[in-house]
Design a protein around this motif. Sequence first.
Motif, PDB file in Angstrom:
ATOM      1  N   LYS A   1      -2.019  -4.318   8.135  1.00  0.00           N
ATOM      2  CA  LYS A   1      -1.123  -5.473   8.096  1.00  0.00           C
ATOM      3  C   LYS A   1      -1.949  -6.706   8.476  1.00  0.00           C
ATOM      4  N   LEU A   2      -1.875  -7.735   7.638  1.00  0.00           N
ATOM      5  CA  LEU A   2      -2.651  -8.954   7.858  1.00  0.00           C
ATOM      6  C   LEU A   2      -1.838  -9.972   8.650  1.00  0.00           C
ATOM      7  N   ASP A   3      -2.506 -10.983   9.178  1.00  0.00           N
ATOM      8  CA  ASP A   3      -1.869 -11.987  10.032  1.00  0.00           C
ATOM      9  C   ASP A   3      -0.727 -12.737   9.333  1.00  0.00           C
ATOM     10  N   ASP A   4      -0.825 -12.910   8.004  1.00  0.00           N
ATOM     11  CA  ASP A   4       0.218 -13.662   7.285  1.00  0.00           C
ATOM     12  C   ASP A   4       1.425 -12.791   6.908  1.00  0.00           C
ATOM     13  N   GLY A   5       1.432 -11.529   7.348  1.00  0.00           N
ATOM     14  CA  GLY A   5       2.549 -10.636   7.055  1.00  0.00           C
ATOM     15  C   GLY A   5       2.341  -9.782   5.816  1.00  0.00           C
ATOM     16  N   SER A   6       1.285 -10.065   5.069  1.00  0.00           N
ATOM     17  CA  SER A   6       1.011  -9.251   3.889  1.00  0.00           C
ATOM     18  C   SER A   6       0.304  -7.959   4.306  1.00  0.00           C
ATOM     19  N   TYR A   7       0.196  -7.043   3.369  1.00  0.00           N
ATOM     20  CA  TYR A   7      -0.482  -5.779   3.620  1.00  0.00           C
ATOM     21  C   TYR A   7      -1.663  -5.628   2.680  1.00  0.00           C
ATOM     22  N   ARG A   8      -2.693  -5.029   3.198  1.00  0.00           N
ATOM     23  CA  ARG A   8      -3.889  -4.724   2.423  1.00  0.00           C
ATOM     24  C   ARG A   8      -3.969  -3.205   2.323  1.00  0.00           C
ATOM     25  N   PHE A   9      -4.027  -2.703   1.099  1.00  0.00           N
ATOM     26  CA  PHE A   9      -4.167  -1.273   0.861  1.00  0.00           C
ATOM     27  C   PHE A   9      -5.497  -1.052   0.149  1.00  0.00           C
ATOM     28  N   VAL A  10      -6.275  -0.094   0.626  1.00  0.00           N
ATOM     29  CA  VAL A  10      -7.568   0.213   0.012  1.00  0.00           C
ATOM     30  C   VAL A  10      -7.591   1.700  -0.326  1.00  0.00           C
ATOM     31  N   ALA A  11      -7.833   1.990  -1.616  1.00  0.00           N
ATOM     32  CA  ALA A  11      -7.950   3.375  -2.047  1.00  0.00           C
ATOM     33  C   ALA A  11      -9.281   3.910  -1.540  1.00  0.00           C
ATOM     34  N   THR A  12      -9.203   4.984  -0.776  1.00  0.00           N
ATOM     35  CA  THR A  12     -10.413   5.561  -0.198  1.00  0.00           C
ATOM     36  C   THR A  12     -10.800   6.828  -0.953  1.00  0.00           C
ATOM     37  N   MET A  13     -12.002   7.284  -0.694  1.00  0.00           N
ATOM     38  CA  MET A  13     -12.525   8.522  -1.282  1.00  0.00           C
ATOM     39  C   MET A  13     -12.551   8.450  -2.813  1.00  0.00           C
ATOM     40  N   ARG A  14     -12.921   7.272  -3.353  1.00  0.00           N
ATOM     41  CA  ARG A  14     -13.058   7.075  -4.799  1.00  0.00           C
ATOM     42  C   ARG A  14     -14.484   6.589  -5.078  1.00  0.00           C
ATOM     43  N   ALA A  15     -14.888   6.593  -6.332  1.00  0.00           N
ATOM     44  CA  ALA A  15     -16.227   6.135  -6.720  1.00  0.00           C
ATOM     45  C   ALA A  15     -16.371   4.624  -6.547  1.00  0.00           C
ATOM     46  N   ALA A  16     -15.265   3.931  -6.394  1.00  0.00           N
ATOM     47  CA  ALA A  16     -15.259   2.490  -6.103  1.00  0.00           C
ATOM     48  C   ALA A  16     -14.046   2.215  -5.218  1.00  0.00           C
ATOM     49  N   TYR A  17     -14.203   1.301  -4.276  1.00  0.00           N
ATOM     50  CA  TYR A  17     -13.073   0.926  -3.425  1.00  0.00           C
ATOM     51  C   TYR A  17     -12.167  -0.019  -4.201  1.00  0.00           C
ATOM     52  N   VAL A  18     -10.874   0.290  -4.206  1.00  0.00           N
ATOM     53  CA  VAL A  18      -9.872  -0.525  -4.893  1.00  0.00           C
ATOM     54  C   VAL A  18      -8.932  -1.072  -3.833  1.00  0.00           C
ATOM     55  N   GLU A  19      -8.760  -2.388  -3.838  1.00  0.00           N
ATOM     56  CA  GLU A  19      -7.921  -3.065  -2.852  1.00  0.00           C
ATOM     57  C   GLU A  19      -6.698  -3.653  -3.548  1.00  0.00           C
TER      58      GLU A  19
END
Length: 172
Positions: free
Chosen positions: A126-144
């Motif tokens: 959870k970010l300071d502005d109330g938004s959320y950051r999701f990052v796909a893990t365990m993949r060949a590239a990180y997707v946010e």
Amino acid sequence: MARELRVPKALTALPAPVRWLALPVALTCAIVVLVGSWGPAEPEVEAPRPGGKAAAYCRSLVAALPAELLGHARKDPSPASPYVAAWGSSPRTVLRCGIDRPEELDGEHAKDLSPTVDDLTWWSQKLDDGSYRFVATMRAAYVEVLSPPGVYGSPLDPAAALTPLVKANVPG
């Protein structure tokens, strides 16, 4: 000697009330157009610069992304990048593929909630502005995926909706 003001014949043919209102109406229209074009500027989105196979996976993913996400039209940020997509406007949902591994995965946020959708784990923050950051893990590239506050029933909704495309284009 005073100069006489000459009014063009086209204007003298108009009734007096129309002549009196022509200038104020034209100025009002110009102001409305200018103010309308000053809408809130979207913050710049930093485009990642993945290399090697990750770049190819990310280009494939971004090309496969839908024109609409959960009722919001796709409107990619400018300048365009083959690694970034966005939906909606102010606030908008943003996907970036090929980001660097988030430093927070090693810090105090490493144990933050990491929901799993169809066997794909999304580390969340959870970010300071109330938004959320999701990052796909365990993949060949990180997707946010950045999910703005108050737009969806659950902040995870956009990441969950994009899960099949991430899995299909970015191998684990």
